[in-house]
Design a protein around this motif. Structure first.
Motif, mmCIF file in Angstrom:
data_model
loop_
_atom_site.group_PDB
_atom_site.id
_atom_site.type_symbol
_atom_site.label_atom_id
_atom_site.label_comp_id
_atom_site.label_asym_id
_atom_site.label_seq_id
_atom_site.Cartn_x
_atom_site.Cartn_y
_atom_site.Cartn_z
ATOM 1 N N GLU A 33 2.318 7.002 -6.791
ATOM 2 C CA GLU A 33 1.456 8.121 -7.185
ATOM 3 C C GLU A 33 2.160 9.459 -6.940
ATOM 4 O O GLU A 33 2.145 10.348 -7.789
ATOM 5 C CB GLU A 33 0.155 8.052 -6.387
ATOM 6 C CG GLU A 33 -0.908 9.006 -6.861
ATOM 7 C CD GLU A 33 -2.211 8.782 -6.119
ATOM 8 O OE1 GLU A 33 -2.740 9.779 -5.583
ATOM 9 O OE2 GLU A 33 -2.695 7.643 -6.080
ATOM 10 N N GLN A 34 2.809 9.566 -5.787
ATOM 11 C CA GLN A 34 3.550 10.790 -5.462
ATOM 12 C C GLN A 34 4.699 10.991 -6.450
ATOM 13 O O GLN A 34 4.966 12.119 -6.882
ATOM 14 C CB GLN A 34 4.097 10.715 -4.041
ATOM 15 C CG GLN A 34 4.903 11.926 -3.624
ATOM 16 C CD GLN A 34 5.551 11.757 -2.251
ATOM 17 O OE1 GLN A 34 5.224 10.845 -1.508
ATOM 18 N NE2 GLN A 34 6.470 12.628 -1.926
ATOM 19 N N GLY A 61 0.825 -1.209 0.000
ATOM 20 C CA GLY A 61 0.000 0.000 0.000
ATOM 21 C C GLY A 61 0.857 1.256 0.000
ATOM 22 O O GLY A 61 0.578 2.217 -0.732
ATOM 23 N N ALA A 62 1.908 1.258 0.802
ATOM 24 C CA ALA A 62 2.823 2.406 0.840
ATOM 25 C C ALA A 62 3.512 2.591 -0.504
ATOM 26 O O ALA A 62 3.721 3.721 -0.960
ATOM 27 C CB ALA A 62 3.856 2.217 1.953
ATOM 28 N N GLU A 77 1.099 4.324 -2.895
ATOM 29 C CA GLU A 77 1.005 5.754 -2.584
ATOM 30 C C GLU A 77 2.246 6.501 -3.048
ATOM 31 O O GLU A 77 2.152 7.595 -3.610
ATOM 32 C CB GLU A 77 0.803 5.951 -1.086
ATOM 33 C CG GLU A 77 -0.550 5.505 -0.584
ATOM 34 C CD GLU A 77 -0.680 5.589 0.926
ATOM 35 O OE1 GLU A 77 0.170 6.237 1.581
ATOM 36 O OE2 GLU A 77 -1.640 5.010 1.460
ATOM 37 N N LEU A 78 3.413 5.908 -2.815
ATOM 38 C CA LEU A 78 4.657 6.560 -3.210
ATOM 39 C C LEU A 78 4.769 6.638 -4.730
ATOM 40 O O LEU A 78 5.277 7.629 -5.268
ATOM 41 C CB LEU A 78 5.855 5.826 -2.609
ATOM 42 C CG LEU A 78 7.211 6.507 -2.767
ATOM 43 C CD1 LEU A 78 7.199 7.905 -2.153
ATOM 44 C CD2 LEU A 78 8.297 5.662 -2.130
#
Length: 100
Positions: free
Chosen positions: A51-52, A44-45, A48-49
């Motif tokens: 996407e960032q 999950g992290a 998110e990363l």
């Protein structure tokens, strides 16, 4: 207990960065469930990363320090994801019957 080639690579490192393994026949055991939970959090992290990272790389005004920090974070999360992939690959290889 499992045989040595059936050990599960855990999603964390031990002392001095050495890999940790779990030997159990019970995929529902506390340690197995803990490893599953941590792997899910790591994946999950990573999502998110990623996407960032896409947003930062699309920004022509992104600062060099910000980009370097992003590269450092991506390197760490890539190590986590690689460990998860190796672990799950080993689990699949052990659980699938051998094909001749």
């Amino acid at each position: 207990m499992t045989t040595p080639n059936e050990l599960r690579l855990l999603p964390w490192a031990g002392p001095e960065g050495k890999p940790c393994y779990l030997s159990t026949d019970d995929r529902g055991s506390y340690m197995s469930r803990l490893a599953d939970t941590i792997e899910a959090a790591q994946l999950g992290a990573a999502a998110e990363l990623l996407e960032q990272a896409a947003e930062t790389l699309d920004d022509p005004d992104a600062a060099l320090d910000e980009t370097r920090h992003l590269a450092t974070e991506l390197t760490g999360i890539l190590c986590d994801v690689l460990r998860v992939a190796i672990s799950r690959g080993h689990l699949l290889a052990v659980s699938e019957p051998q094909r001749i």
